[in-house]
Design a protein around this motif. Structure first.
Motif, mmCIF file in Angstrom:
data_model
loop_
_atom_site.group_PDB
_atom_site.id
_atom_site.type_symbol
_atom_site.label_atom_id
_atom_site.label_comp_id
_atom_site.label_asym_id
_atom_site.label_seq_id
_atom_site.Cartn_x
_atom_site.Cartn_y
_atom_site.Cartn_z
ATOM 1 N N VAL A 229 24.943 21.371 95.598
ATOM 2 C CA VAL A 229 24.107 22.231 94.982
ATOM 3 C C VAL A 229 23.066 21.372 94.276
ATOM 4 C CG1 VAL A 229 23.966 23.753 93.222
ATOM 5 C CG2 VAL A 229 25.830 23.834 94.504
ATOM 6 N N ILE A 230 21.799 21.856 94.896
ATOM 7 C CA ILE A 230 20.718 21.195 93.805
ATOM 8 C C ILE A 230 20.088 22.131 92.870
ATOM 9 C CG2 ILE A 230 18.271 20.215 94.381
ATOM 10 C CD1 ILE A 230 19.340 19.864 97.425
ATOM 11 N N SER B 189 19.216 14.817 103.558
ATOM 12 C CA SER B 189 18.191 14.448 102.497
ATOM 13 C C SER B 189 17.618 15.840 102.390
ATOM 14 C CB SER B 189 17.357 13.619 103.393
ATOM 15 O OG SER B 189 16.312 13.189 102.627
ATOM 16 N N TYR B 190 17.135 16.143 101.302
ATOM 17 C CA TYR B 190 16.310 17.482 100.955
ATOM 18 C C TYR B 190 15.066 17.167 100.188
ATOM 19 C CZ TYR B 190 20.470 19.879 102.837
ATOM 20 O OH TYR B 190 21.859 20.148 103.368
ATOM 21 N N VAL C 41 15.598 14.194 97.649
ATOM 22 C CA VAL C 41 16.839 13.735 97.061
ATOM 23 C C VAL C 41 17.860 13.820 98.151
ATOM 24 C CG1 VAL C 41 16.649 14.741 94.796
ATOM 25 C CG2 VAL C 41 17.850 16.134 96.476
ATOM 26 N N THR C 42 18.678 12.945 97.874
ATOM 27 C CA THR C 42 19.927 12.918 99.066
ATOM 28 C C THR C 42 21.236 13.466 98.582
ATOM 29 O OG1 THR C 42 19.066 11.080 99.767
ATOM 30 C CG2 THR C 42 21.175 11.260 100.602
ATOM 31 N N ALA C 43 21.541 14.696 98.951
ATOM 32 C CA ALA C 43 22.761 15.329 98.411
ATOM 33 C C ALA C 43 24.099 15.013 99.326
ATOM 34 C CB ALA C 43 22.512 16.762 98.381
ATOM 35 N N PHE C 44 24.960 14.562 98.523
ATOM 36 C CA PHE C 44 26.290 14.271 98.994
ATOM 37 C C PHE C 44 27.362 15.139 99.095
ATOM 38 C CE2 PHE C 44 24.117 9.901 98.251
ATOM 39 C CZ PHE C 44 24.130 9.676 99.108
ATOM 40 N N GLY C 45 27.236 15.811 97.962
ATOM 41 C CA GLY C 45 28.277 16.723 97.487
ATOM 42 C C GLY C 45 28.273 16.953 96.057
ATOM 43 N N GLY C 46 28.735 18.024 95.368
ATOM 44 C CA GLY C 46 28.721 18.139 94.127
ATOM 45 C C GLY C 46 27.490 18.685 93.567
ATOM 46 N N LYS C 47 27.120 18.225 92.528
ATOM 47 C CA LYS C 47 25.565 18.739 92.006
ATOM 48 C C LYS C 47 24.701 17.704 91.911
ATOM 49 C CE LYS C 47 26.711 23.097 89.936
ATOM 50 N NZ LYS C 47 26.091 23.905 88.668
ATOM 51 N N VAL C 48 23.222 17.975 92.347
ATOM 52 C CA VAL C 48 22.426 16.973 92.375
ATOM 53 C C VAL C 48 21.165 17.802 91.342
ATOM 54 C CG1 VAL C 48 20.721 15.602 93.412
ATOM 55 C CG2 VAL C 48 22.763 16.354 94.677
ATOM 56 N N PRO D 216 19.347 6.569 106.445
ATOM 57 C CA PRO D 216 19.300 8.085 106.134
ATOM 58 C C PRO D 216 20.652 8.790 106.507
ATOM 59 C CG PRO D 216 17.568 7.381 107.226
ATOM 60 C CD PRO D 216 18.332 6.330 107.159
ATOM 61 N N PRO D 217 21.244 9.842 105.799
ATOM 62 C CA PRO D 217 22.577 10.341 106.151
ATOM 63 C C PRO D 217 22.658 11.006 107.655
ATOM 64 C CG PRO D 217 21.755 11.330 104.277
ATOM 65 C CD PRO D 217 20.592 10.348 104.832
#
Lengths: 327, 421
Positions: free
Chosen positions: B35-36, B82-83, B106-113, B390-391
């Protein structure tokens, strides 16, 4: 049911653009798998690096199409070296895993957002082959009633079949040379050849490069024929199709890959056209058009299994010559 | 060699369990998946409502959020990646500007960013590098355990029969699909559905061996020919699944939107913890089976020398059948666990097949313990590599490692030299 259109489509496709591309890939794979016994499951990668080499040189670097083709061939040779160095000393199944992995690496890289400015991401690159069509000597489409080609397709198909004839001739003459006999010897018994003082590793590498470059010609035809390169064309499924064609026609036979590619592609088109027509006309009501595509793939899978189990030598092959498990 | 390797692995698995357990200790609830989010305030800490935030990401993902009365905005994104987050400056109230640009990646991996758009002269805050490393290590161990389930089965089958099974990924998919079938069509509770799914896969694994591979062995079909047959079977099954299941990714009816637990920088869902514990239990049971039971010992004897095993009274075909049952069940469990975290789709098995192969090759073809070891390394490597690449290219890193390993140590980390001949 419009059988006329189904037959025309099938016959046209049997010698058409896609058949030409698969055929060149299969002729190359025949050198790997049929003659040398290399289990290369990354043939799609050779087509991919050639097609992308061409497309990137022309549309990103502004080079001429012919320079692009040269770059594509160099890329294919480089790929063969990269694949061969770690794996050609190992057992066959290692080569299978590594080549499949390499093909996926290349596909994932060219479709990535990171390298989009070079390779165009999942959309790929389009319109870079005008130079090829400028040379088109044909002034109009071909319509023989049962076979129909547009003006551009006719030019592509003509060049394609000339290439197939040329590469098949090269393979034929090489395989009856002493060099070719060593390759077949490696396929049958690597240790025996090694004990005769031959450098098996070098021979395998040369075969990998030769087959890869022939495959690369298929990549050029694919890029030019559709004026586009897209990463997902070159998935592992493509390689599996080529294997099915090669085994169907008969591995280690000059006409094996050609016959195999034409028959396989014609059958695939026929089943697709027939079922689609039947669905459209309401003859078959329990399927949708998307499901027809899936049924075609299921048939490919069953066909590959059945061929390998019941007739591994294919249509033209000689079971005695092709001892598939001498490795 | 086997016993020492087993001891090493038990210790490793214990460490995994410990890390996961620690991560799970204190609890505060958030939603799953990346979640961003962020809050827009004035330099005087007054909330700014009505500001439009656009999020774009891989595979054409786009999302929009408008800040509420507290100035808060939030966009749920489908997967790690990557968002790019951009703030529409025309929606800011007059007289208010941004201190550090209107776009963030940002690079979001899980959880909250958390993404901040400071107004006035505030500064940008990013999540710490250490936090990322810990989160990725946990993610990597989870992935590694799932890969291990597939890799051990693949390796056992290879060891006893010599078959390089390119249709192993379809066993993974089958586990998820049968569980999905029991959970939705027959409305079983998910635990029961998973048990029924595993049982079905065990039966189907035994049947596959009896009806196909046993017949081929009896015909004397060569190993290379069987490899190609497994590719054909893989294509057939994959498109059969697509035909029956359609192309979209589905979630299991339960636990799909489960709340995550957050400890400092690490976010992990309870289902992932339970899944990891189940995977560890299954792997420990397999190790026990291999080392302590008669059948397990017999399977190792068959792997070593089928002719000799047969001569000393071991029913080789029965051992192979049991190995198939075990392999299919482990793969099915991998499928269920993958389905829990990232949904069920027709080609989910194919997507992890190459990683499973990488794990098996890394550990050494045909050695079950090596496969386990390789899987954990591949899992960690894939997740941790996103720190530098990059993911979207993380699998590429793992596959490149596979090739490099073959270059320097072709028999794999725990393999024996003579096996590569």
């Amino acid at each position: 049911m419009d059988f006329n259109s189904i037959i025309t489509q099938t016959l046209t496709q049997a010698i058409g653009v896609s058949a030409v591309i698969y055929c060149l890939a299969a002729v190359g794979l025949n050198v790997h798998f049929g003659y040398t016994g290399l289990l290369n499951f990354g043939q799609a990668a050779f087509l991919a690096v050639a097609a992308y080499g061409l497309a990137v040189s022309v549309s990103r670097m502004g080079l001429s199409l012919w320079v692009g083709i040269l770059i594509g061939i160099l890329a294919a040779v480089l790929l063969a070296l990269l694949l061969g160095v770690p794996t050609l000393r190992l057992r066959a199944d290692y080569l299978a895993i590594v080549t499949i992995a390499a093909a996926e690496i290349i596909r994932l890289i060219v479709r990535s957002v990171t390298f989009r400015e070079y390779f165009g991401g999942s959309d790929g690159i389009t319109r870079f082959a005008d130079e090829f069509y400028a040379l088109n000597p044909f002034s109009g489409p071909l319509d023989l009633g049962i076979i129909k080609f547009s003006q551009n397709d006719l030019w592509v198909v003509t060049v394609g079949w000339v290439l197939i004839a040329f590469t098949s001739f090269v393979v034929w003459s090489l395989m009856r040379s002493p060099w070719g006999r060593v390759l077949k010897g490696i396929r049958e018994d690597e240790d025996a050849v090694r004990s005769l003082g031959k450098n098996v590793y070098a021979y395998k590498m040369q075969a990998l490069i030769l087959g890869g470059v022939i495959g690369a010609l298929g990549g050029f035809m694919a890029a030019i024929a559709f004026q586009s390169v897209q990463p997902d064309t070159y998935s592992t499924e493509f390689t599996f199709f080529v294997y099915t064609m090669l085994i169907l026609g008969g591995a280690a036979r000059i006409f094996g890959p050609i016959l195999g590619a034409a028959i396989f592609w014609a059958l695939l088109v026929f089943v697709g056209e027939f079922l689609n027509e039947a669905v459209n006309k309401g003859v078959i009501t329990f399927l949708s058009n998307t499901q027809v595509g899936q049924i075609r793939f299921m048939l490919v899978g069953i066909g590959l299994m059945a061929l390998m189990i019941f007739r591994p030598q294919g249509i033209l092959g000689d079971r005695k010559e092709l001892a598939l498990d001498a490795r | 060699v086997h016993r020492r390797a087993a001891g090493l692995l038990v210790a490793l698995l214990g460490a995994c369990a410990l890390v996961l357990g620690l991560a799970a200790a204190p609890a505060s609830a958030t939603t799953t998946g990346p979640v961003i989010f962020g809050t827009i305030t004035t330099p005087e800490d007054e909330p700014v409502p009505g500001v439009v935030i656009d999020v774009t990401g891989p595979d054409g993902f786009t999302g929009t959020s408008t800040t509420d009365a507290e100035g808060a905005w939030e966009v749920q994104v489908p997967a790690s990646g990557s968002y790019t987050i951009s703030l529409d400056e025309s929606t800011l109230p007059e007289g208010l500007g941004l201190a550090a640009g209107s776009e963030r990646t940002v690079t979001a991996f899980g959880g909250k960013v958390r993404v901040q758009f400071p107004t006035g002269d505030s500064v940008l805050v990013e999540s710490s590098k250490v936090g990322q490393v810990i989160q990725l290590t946990v993610d990597g161990l989870l992935l590694g355990l799932i890969l291990a389930l597939g890799a051990v089965g693949l390796s056992l089958i290879y060891g006893t029969t010599g078959l390089t099974n390119f249709a192993h990924g379809e066993l993974v998919t089958l586990g998820a699909l049968t569980t999905y079938f029991y959970a939705t069509v027959l409305s079983f509770p998910l635990i029961l559905a998973a048990a029924a799914g595993l049982a079905s896969c065990a039966v189907l694994g035994a049947l596959q061996d009896r009806l196909l591979w046993k017949q081929l062995r009896r015909r004397g079909t060569g190993l290379i020919a069987m490899l190609v047959v497994s590719i054909g079977l893989g294509i057939f099954l994959r498109y059969l699944f697509l035909f029956l299941f359609q192309g979209s990714t589905q979630q299991f009816p339960e636990f799909s939107g489960q709340a995550g637990i957050e400890v400092g920088p690490v976010s992990i869902t309870p289902k992932a913890i339970i899944g990891a514990l189940l995977a560890i239990a299954a792997i420990l049971a397999t190790i026990y089976w291999l080392l302590r039971t008669r059948m397990g010992k017999a399977s190792r004897a068959v792997a070593d020398n089928p002719a000799l095993a047969s001569a000393s009274g071991i029913d080789v075909e029965r051992v192979i059948n049991v190995v198939w049952i075990l392999g299919a069940t482990l793969a099915a469990l991998a499928g269920v666990l993958t389905g829990l975290t990232s949904g069920v789709s027709w080609n989910m098995g194919q997507q992890i097949l190459l990683l499973i192969f990488a794990a098996v090759t890394l550990g050494g073809l045909g050695t079950a313990f090596g496969a386990l070891f390789g899987a954990l390394i591949v899992g960690l490597l894939i997740q941790l590599s996103t720190l530098v690449i990059p993911p979207e290219l993380k699998s590429v890193g793992a596959l490149v490692i596979l090739i490099v390993i073959l270059l320097v140590r072709p028999q794999g980390l725990l393999g024996r030299r003579e096996r590569i001949g």
